[in-house]
Design an enzyme around this catalytic site. Structure first.
Site, PDB file in Angstrom:
ATOM      1  NE  ARG A 172      49.947 -15.487  37.136  1.00 19.28           N
ATOM      2  CZ  ARG A 172      50.878 -16.376  36.833  1.00 19.28           C
ATOM      3  NH1 ARG A 172      51.435 -17.096  37.788  1.00 19.28           N
ATOM      4  NH2 ARG A 172      51.244 -16.554  35.587  1.00 19.28           N
TER       5      ARG A 172
ATOM      6  N   GLY B  29      58.007 -21.310  32.472  1.00 12.94           N
ATOM      7  CA  GLY B  29      57.167 -20.957  31.331  1.00 12.94           C
ATOM      8  C   GLY B  29      57.795 -19.765  30.638  1.00 12.94           C
TER       9      GLY B  29
ATOM     10  CG  HIS C 195      54.110 -15.365  31.246  1.00 10.72           C
ATOM     11  ND1 HIS C 195      54.905 -16.071  30.358  1.00 10.72           N
ATOM     12  CD2 HIS C 195      53.973 -16.166  32.338  1.00 10.72           C
ATOM     13  CE1 HIS C 195      55.232 -17.238  30.892  1.00 10.72           C
ATOM     14  NE2 HIS C 195      54.674 -17.322  32.101  1.00 10.72           N
TER      15      HIS C 195
ATOM     16  CG  ASN D  87      51.060 -16.431  41.689  1.00 11.43           C
ATOM     17  OD1 ASN D  87      50.421 -17.391  41.270  1.00 11.43           O
ATOM     18  ND2 ASN D  87      52.090 -15.940  41.029  1.00 11.43           N
TER      19      ASN D  87
ATOM     20  CE  LYS E  85      55.307 -17.325  43.117  1.00 12.57           C
ATOM     21  NZ  LYS E  85      56.138 -17.155  41.904  1.00 12.57           N
TER      22      LYS E  85
ATOM     23  CD  GLU F 174      55.028 -12.069  37.620  1.00 12.36           C
ATOM     24  OE1 GLU F 174      55.798 -11.749  38.574  1.00 12.36           O
ATOM     25  OE2 GLU F 174      55.228 -13.036  36.873  1.00 12.36           O
TER      26      GLU F 174
ATOM     27  NE  ARG G 139      53.951 -24.628  30.901  1.00 13.48           N
ATOM     28  CZ  ARG G 139      53.706 -23.386  31.255  1.00 13.48           C
ATOM     29  NH1 ARG G 139      53.238 -22.516  30.363  1.00 13.48           N
ATOM     30  NH2 ARG G 139      53.921 -22.975  32.494  1.00 13.48           N
TER      31      ARG G 139
END
Length: 400
Positions: free
Chosen positions: A89, A209, A178, A9, A16, A387, A238
């Protein structure tokens, strides 16, 4: 050497990775690198309970991903880990990728064309793909998409009321994001509650996020992010949901170019802008506790949006069977969870105050934490996001 799948990721400020047994998907280790580390960037990991690190050193930005992954590969080789496949990812799969795919030269070209769909997210992933292809030349590279979980969205949920040729010819619609987190939460909740509750699940992924998804029978039926990860909740930097007309009006009144407007809404908005404090919600909460009115406004905007979203998604599902919190804030901020649930008392949701203050267990894959009171109308859980495990699971069938 142990054959493993590496889940990768690549973000703008960190990398990561985690590696899993190719056959059992048991986690064998994980490592993280932070470009902003005050001590200089290094890979940090553990071996036999002992912390170790592999220094990366300074490198021009345009070369640092390749160098960093090469050092990771050397470190893994030193501790006896053989990488059989790498799962990456990729945030946006666009209209053509609705599931994991082996990265061939043709796929790599198609992925490059998707950078316009997610200019802040997809390019770092492509750098990671190229770096891993060089560092692990014998491993198959697989792209796993955050948008794939939402490929089940009904047409009425994914379609915008815009000119039809924009939708039909140019594929401008809701994709959702996500997805790896929401998929993991759905699986974790299914193992923790009765089928009647899991069957109508709302997942709140709250972090820098934020997004929420209504999940029916394990399938995404509505999600709050849209064509891009800009839609939905107000987030760290955001804007979330705004009147689209504001963009054009701001352009005229402020003399901003499209690129300047895009940067403002992605990187200069959210609770950091409203609070005037930070993009770190912990600092915003501290400022609120000290009486900062703008910090209070920023937190209230997030909390109220979450309440509205849970109620709306429960309607999408024909009733709420279970509510799950995940993501950095969802997992680690009892006050935010409490304030959200307090505003949903009319739905019969009730927190167990003591349970809500507890932490997830320190296991690599912790069991969900039940934080609802016994008389709550639906179970409320906290789920540790993994994830990386979903990436490994989706990669395994493609590497043989």
């Amino acid at each position: 050497m142990t054959p493993c799948i590496l889940a990768c990721n690549v973000g703008s400020t960190s990398l990561k990775v985690a590696w899993f047994d190719q056959h059992t998907l048991t986690e064998r280790g994980m490592a993280r690198l932070d470009w902003l580390d005050a001590n200089g960037p290094s890979w940090y990991t553990k071996l036999g309970g002992q912390a170790i690190h592999w220094p990366v050193g300074s490198e021009p930005v345009q070369n640092r991903i390749a160098r960093t992954v090469r050092i990771l590969a050397e470190g893994l080789d030193d501790i006896g880990v053989a990488i059989a496949g790498v799962g990456h990812r990729v945030v946006h799969g666009g209209p053509h990728f609705s599931g994991p795919v082996i990265i061939t030269p043709e796929v790599r070209t198609e992925l490059d064309s998707l950078s316009n769909w997610a200019p802040l997210h997809n390019p770092p992933a492509l750098e990671g793909i190229d770096a891993c292809s060089l560092a692990f030349p014998n491993a198959r590279q697989v792209a796993v998409f955050d948008t794939a979980f939402h490929a089940t969205l009904p047409e009425a949920a994914r379609t915008y009321a815009i000119p039809w040729d924009w939708t039909h010819q140019h594929h401008l619609r809701r994709y959702g994001f996500h997805g790896l987190s929401h998929s993991w939460a759905s699986m974790a909740v299914r193992a923790a509650v009765a089928e009647e509750h899991w069957d109508r699940l709302v997942v709140l992924h709250l972090g820098a996020g934020c997004s929420a998804t209504a999940i029916r029978h394990g399938r995404s039926v509505f999600t709050t992010m849209g064509l891009t990860p800009l839609e939905g909740f107000p987030m760290a930097s955001r804007c979330g949901d705004i009147d689209p007309g504001l963009v054009f009006t701001a352009g005229r009144l402020l003399g901003k170019t499209p690129d300047e407007l895009e940067k403002a809404l992605w990187k200069e908005s959210g609770w950091q802008a409203v609070s005037g404090v930070s993009a770190d919600l912990r600092q915003v909460l501290q400022a609120e506790a000290e009486g900062n009115p703008r910090a209070h406004l920023a937190v209230e905007m997030l909390v109220r949006h979450a309440r509205r979203t849970v109620a709306a998604l429960a309607t999408e599902l024909g009733g709420l069977g279970c509510l799950a919190f995940t993501g950095g804030i969802g997992e680690n901020s009892p006050p935010i969870r409490q304030r959200i649930i307090e505003g949903l008392a009319h739905m019969g949701l009730k927190l167990h105050e003591t349970a809500n203050q507890q932490n997830l267990s320190p296991e690599p894959i912790p069991k969900p934490l039940v934080i609802s009171a016994g008389h709550s109308s639906a179970p409320i859980l906290v789920v540790g996001a993994r994830e990386d495990w979903v990436i490994a699971r989706d990669t395994a069938p493609l590497i043989g």
